[in-house]
Design a protein around this motif. Structure first.
Motif, PDB file in Angstrom:
ATOM      1  N   ALA A 106      13.616  -4.553   4.539  1.00 51.44           N
ATOM      2  CA  ALA A 106      13.088  -4.114   3.244  1.00 51.44           C
ATOM      3  C   ALA A 106      14.083  -4.475   2.144  1.00 51.44           C
ATOM      4  O   ALA A 106      14.952  -3.686   1.779  1.00 51.44           O
ATOM      5  CB  ALA A 106      12.832  -2.614   3.272  1.00 51.44           C
ATOM      6  N   THR A 107      13.956  -5.693   1.587  1.00 50.08           N
ATOM      7  CA  THR A 107      14.907  -6.166   0.583  1.00 50.08           C
ATOM      8  C   THR A 107      14.288  -6.289  -0.802  1.00 50.08           C
ATOM      9  O   THR A 107      15.028  -6.423  -1.779  1.00 50.08           O
ATOM     10  CB  THR A 107      15.461  -7.546   0.999  1.00 50.08           C
ATOM     11  N   ASP A 108      12.948  -6.281  -0.896  1.00 46.75           N
ATOM     12  CA  ASP A 108      12.334  -6.430  -2.213  1.00 46.75           C
ATOM     13  C   ASP A 108      12.578  -5.179  -3.046  1.00 46.75           C
ATOM     14  O   ASP A 108      12.634  -4.059  -2.534  1.00 46.75           O
ATOM     15  CB  ASP A 108      10.832  -6.706  -2.080  1.00 46.75           C
ATOM     16  N   GLY A 109      12.714  -5.373  -4.364  1.00 40.63           N
ATOM     17  CA  GLY A 109      13.143  -4.303  -5.233  1.00 40.63           C
ATOM     18  C   GLY A 109      12.237  -3.095  -5.268  1.00 40.63           C
ATOM     19  O   GLY A 109      12.706  -1.951  -5.167  1.00 40.63           O
ATOM     20  N   GLU A 110      10.916  -3.295  -5.380  1.00 39.72           N
ATOM     21  CA  GLU A 110      10.010  -2.161  -5.527  1.00 39.72           C
ATOM     22  C   GLU A 110       9.983  -1.310  -4.270  1.00 39.72           C
ATOM     23  O   GLU A 110      10.034  -0.069  -4.341  1.00 39.72           O
ATOM     24  CB  GLU A 110       8.606  -2.674  -5.866  1.00 39.72           C
ATOM     25  N   LEU A 111       9.903  -1.942  -3.116  1.00 45.35           N
ATOM     26  CA  LEU A 111       9.907  -1.184  -1.858  1.00 45.35           C
ATOM     27  C   LEU A 111      11.251  -0.511  -1.629  1.00 45.35           C
ATOM     28  O   LEU A 111      11.303   0.646  -1.184  1.00 45.35           O
ATOM     29  CB  LEU A 111       9.574  -2.108  -0.683  1.00 45.35           C
ATOM     30  N   ALA A 112      12.342  -1.204  -1.922  1.00 48.79           N
ATOM     31  CA  ALA A 112      13.671  -0.616  -1.738  1.00 48.79           C
ATOM     32  C   ALA A 112      13.836   0.619  -2.621  1.00 48.79           C
ATOM     33  O   ALA A 112      14.394   1.632  -2.181  1.00 48.79           O
ATOM     34  CB  ALA A 112      14.742  -1.651  -2.054  1.00 48.79           C
ATOM     35  N   ASP A 113      13.353   0.545  -3.856  1.00 45.72           N
ATOM     36  CA  ASP A 113      13.431   1.711  -4.748  1.00 45.72           C
ATOM     37  C   ASP A 113      12.602   2.869  -4.204  1.00 45.72           C
ATOM     38  O   ASP A 113      13.033   4.033  -4.260  1.00 45.72           O
ATOM     39  CB  ASP A 113      12.946   1.331  -6.143  1.00 45.72           C
ATOM     40  N   THR A 114      11.423   2.557  -3.671  1.00 44.69           N
ATOM     41  CA  THR A 114      10.565   3.605  -3.121  1.00 44.69           C
ATOM     42  C   THR A 114      11.213   4.271  -1.923  1.00 44.69           C
ATOM     43  O   THR A 114      11.197   5.505  -1.794  1.00 44.69           O
ATOM     44  CB  THR A 114       9.200   3.012  -2.708  1.00 44.69           C
ATOM     45  N   LEU A 115      11.816   3.489  -1.038  1.00 44.42           N
ATOM     46  CA  LEU A 115      12.480   4.062   0.133  1.00 44.42           C
ATOM     47  C   LEU A 115      13.703   4.886  -0.269  1.00 44.42           C
ATOM     48  O   LEU A 115      14.007   5.899   0.376  1.00 44.42           O
ATOM     49  CB  LEU A 115      12.882   2.948   1.112  1.00 44.42           C
ATOM     50  N   ASP A 116      14.395   4.477  -1.322  1.00 39.99           N
ATOM     51  CA  ASP A 116      15.510   5.289  -1.834  1.00 39.99           C
ATOM     52  C   ASP A 116      15.005   6.649  -2.301  1.00 39.99           C
ATOM     53  O   ASP A 116      15.660   7.688  -2.073  1.00 39.99           O
ATOM     54  CB  ASP A 116      16.209   4.563  -2.979  1.00 39.99           C
ATOM     55  N   GLN A 117      13.848   6.665  -2.957  1.00 42.06           N
ATOM     56  CA  GLN A 117      13.260   7.933  -3.403  1.00 42.06           C
ATOM     57  C   GLN A 117      12.879   8.807  -2.210  1.00 42.06           C
ATOM     58  O   GLN A 117      13.062  10.033  -2.242  1.00 42.06           O
ATOM     59  CB  GLN A 117      12.038   7.663  -4.277  1.00 42.06           C
ATOM     60  N   VAL A 118      12.350   8.174  -1.164  1.00 41.60           N
ATOM     61  CA  VAL A 118      11.991   8.923   0.039  1.00 41.60           C
ATOM     62  C   VAL A 118      13.227   9.564   0.647  1.00 41.60           C
ATOM     63  O   VAL A 118      13.229  10.760   0.999  1.00 41.60           O
ATOM     64  CB  VAL A 118      11.300   8.000   1.072  1.00 41.60           C
ATOM     65  N   ARG A 119      14.300   8.810   0.761  1.00 43.68           N
ATOM     66  CA  ARG A 119      15.542   9.358   1.323  1.00 43.68           C
ATOM     67  C   ARG A 119      16.078  10.497   0.463  1.00 43.68           C
ATOM     68  O   ARG A 119      16.511  11.535   0.992  1.00 43.68           O
ATOM     69  CB  ARG A 119      16.590   8.247   1.433  1.00 43.68           C
ATOM     70  N   GLN A 120      16.042  10.300  -0.844  1.00 40.00           N
ATOM     71  CA  GLN A 120      16.572  11.326  -1.738  1.00 40.00           C
ATOM     72  C   GLN A 120      15.755  12.607  -1.659  1.00 40.00           C
ATOM     73  O   GLN A 120      16.313  13.713  -1.582  1.00 40.00           O
ATOM     74  CB  GLN A 120      16.582  10.793  -3.180  1.00 40.00           C
ATOM     75  N   ALA A 123       0.830  -1.210   0.000  1.00 35.55           N
ATOM     76  CA  ALA A 123       0.000   0.000   0.000  1.00 35.55           C
ATOM     77  C   ALA A 123       0.860   1.254   0.000  1.00 35.55           C
ATOM     78  O   ALA A 123       0.503   2.258  -0.633  1.00 35.55           O
ATOM     79  CB  ALA A 123      -0.915  -0.007   1.216  1.00 35.55           C
ATOM     80  N   PHE A 124       2.012   1.217   0.687  1.00 35.07           N
ATOM     81  CA  PHE A 124       2.874   2.397   0.722  1.00 35.07           C
ATOM     82  C   PHE A 124       3.490   2.667  -0.648  1.00 35.07           C
ATOM     83  O   PHE A 124       3.595   3.825  -1.076  1.00 35.07           O
ATOM     84  CB  PHE A 124       3.976   2.209   1.770  1.00 35.07           C
ATOM     85  N   VAL A 125       3.927   1.616  -1.343  1.00 32.72           N
ATOM     86  CA  VAL A 125       4.477   1.794  -2.690  1.00 32.72           C
ATOM     87  C   VAL A 125       3.421   2.407  -3.610  1.00 32.72           C
ATOM     88  O   VAL A 125       3.714   3.330  -4.386  1.00 32.72           O
ATOM     89  CB  VAL A 125       4.966   0.440  -3.243  1.00 32.72           C
ATOM     90  N   GLU A 126       2.189   1.930  -3.502  1.00 31.90           N
ATOM     91  CA  GLU A 126       1.099   2.486  -4.319  1.00 31.90           C
ATOM     92  C   GLU A 126       0.843   3.946  -3.962  1.00 31.90           C
ATOM     93  O   GLU A 126       0.642   4.791  -4.852  1.00 31.90           O
ATOM     94  CB  GLU A 126      -0.170   1.651  -4.091  1.00 31.90           C
ATOM     95  N   TYR A 127       0.857   4.256  -2.667  1.00 30.06           N
ATOM     96  CA  TYR A 127       0.604   5.629  -2.210  1.00 30.06           C
ATOM     97  C   TYR A 127       1.687   6.576  -2.692  1.00 30.06           C
ATOM     98  O   TYR A 127       1.399   7.677  -3.204  1.00 30.06           O
ATOM     99  CB  TYR A 127       0.518   5.634  -0.689  1.00 30.06           C
ATOM    100  N   TRP A 128       2.946   6.185  -2.567  1.00 33.37           N
ATOM    101  CA  TRP A 128       4.043   7.047  -3.002  1.00 33.37           C
ATOM    102  C   TRP A 128       3.999   7.268  -4.511  1.00 33.37           C
ATOM    103  O   TRP A 128       4.250   8.379  -5.001  1.00 33.37           O
ATOM    104  CB  TRP A 128       5.371   6.432  -2.585  1.00 33.37           C
ATOM    105  N   SER A 129       3.673   6.219  -5.254  1.00 31.65           N
ATOM    106  CA  SER A 129       3.634   6.335  -6.712  1.00 31.65           C
ATOM    107  C   SER A 129       2.489   7.215  -7.195  1.00 31.65           C
ATOM    108  O   SER A 129       2.589   7.817  -8.266  1.00 31.65           O
ATOM    109  CB  SER A 129       3.512   4.944  -7.339  1.00 31.65           C
TER     110      SER A 129
END
Length: 335
Positions: A215-229, A110-116
């Motif tokens: 958090a090791t799965d690719g989609e969530l990891a990419d989303t968290l990288d975007q949050v940090r950036q 749900a968080f990946v969907e919300y961020w996207s």
């Protein structure tokens, strides 16, 4: 943060300790408290004169039945604290159910969907998860508050039993052990009330640890990288903050404001208790050493706890005033 376990409620070690309270308390009751609610007295045989004891027994007027009922109620509330919140949170859902066993997976998707989405408002999936987590913390806060009240009442009775127990026998030691154990459990319940009130006030922020741990799965990891950036950009260059990130920062600030307010209230109560206890200590006759020791010990404990809670107030107030750096440190693993 607000809870130690997210998909499944924590199972506090105090459950075993509560059972120990019941055993010790029942022994204290059988040794020192009669069914009429008074301390037992031993009558000397007719014609035999016994010397007066060095420490006379004091009548406490404590009901053994009341002590046993409070101890049993405390055990029931501990079980309810562990089992009931997830059931109550799931059963009262008005927008679909959340399976607590898969809460972590549901939150991450749900968080990946919300961020996207780029929207400020929660997506339907995230709204269901946050709503479930809010109800879960409300249920735990209410049960923990009731448990705290019961433990305080039980502790008062046990400390009175200790003060009224004469001599240095088993009765006095059992009352002391029970009273100390119940006092420690009451402090633990107080911490649970504070943490779950915090989680109920800001349920979204209290879910953040479930996003970062493992958090090791690719989609969530990419989303968290975007949050940090985006967090780093907003701090260094003053760049535009996405709506979803604004919501995260706002809820993270609210999370710490909640703890600052709750801790400030607790600090005021503890300071007031310390003042009252020291006043009673000063009014107690010096010959009543046991009562003075108990009052003085609780006065010192309340003062020390108030200082610790004040530190919590300052730390949370500082974070709430400038939440973005702390949130970035959290997602970077600095907490």
């Amino acid at each position: 943060m607000a809870a130690n376990s997210y998909g499944s409620p924590e199972r506090p070690s105090s459950k075993m300790a509560i059972r120990r309270v019941v055993r010790i308390t029942n022994r204290a009751i059988s040794l020192g408290i009669g069914s009429c609610g008074c301390m037992r007295a031993v009558r000397p045989a007719e014609g035999i004169s016994l010397p007066s004891p060095a420490t006379p027994s004091r009548s406490t007027g404590i009901s053994g039945r009341a002590v046993a009922m409070l101890a049993a109620l405390a055990v029931a509330l501990v079980a309810a604290f562990v089992v009931a919140p997830r059931t109550l949170a799931a059963s009262s859902s008005s927008s679909g159910s959340v399976d607590e066993r898969n809460l972590r997976e549901a939150l991450r998707a749900a968080f990946v969907e919300y961020w996207s989405s780029g929207d400020r408002d929660f997506s339907p999936g995230l709204a269901r998860v946050v709503d479930y987590w809010f109800r879960y913390h409300v249920a735990k806060a209410v049960i923990a508050a009731i448990l705290l009240i019961v433990l305080v009442a039980l502790g008062v009775l046990l400390w009175k039993a200790f003060l009224g127990a004469g001599g240095l026998g088993v009765r006095r030691r059992a009352a002391l052990a029970s009273a100390v154990l119940v006092t420690m459990l009451a402090l633990f319940s107080l911490v649970m009330v504070m943490a779950n009130v915090q989680g109920a006030v800001a349920p979204f922020a209290s879910l953040f640890p479930m996003l970062t741990v493992g958090a090791t799965d690719g989609e969530l990891a990419d989303t968290l990288d975007q949050v940090r950036q985006r967090l780093a950009d907003s701090l260094s260059a003053g760049g535009q903050t996405p709506p979803a990130l604004e919501v995260m920062i706002s809820d993270f600030s609210r999370y710490h404001v909640a703890m600052a307010v709750v801790a400030a209230i607790v600090a005021v109560v503890l300071i007031g208790m310390s003042v009252v206890l020291w006043k009673r200590f000063a009014r107690t006759e010096s010959s009543d050493r046991r009562t003075r020791r108990v009052l003085g010990s609780f006065g010192v404990l309340a003062a020390l706890l108030s200082l610790a809670v004040i530190v919590v107030v300052v730390a949370n107030t500082t974070t709430a005033a400038d939440p973005a750096p702390a949130l970035l440190a959290f997602f970077d693993g600095g907490w």
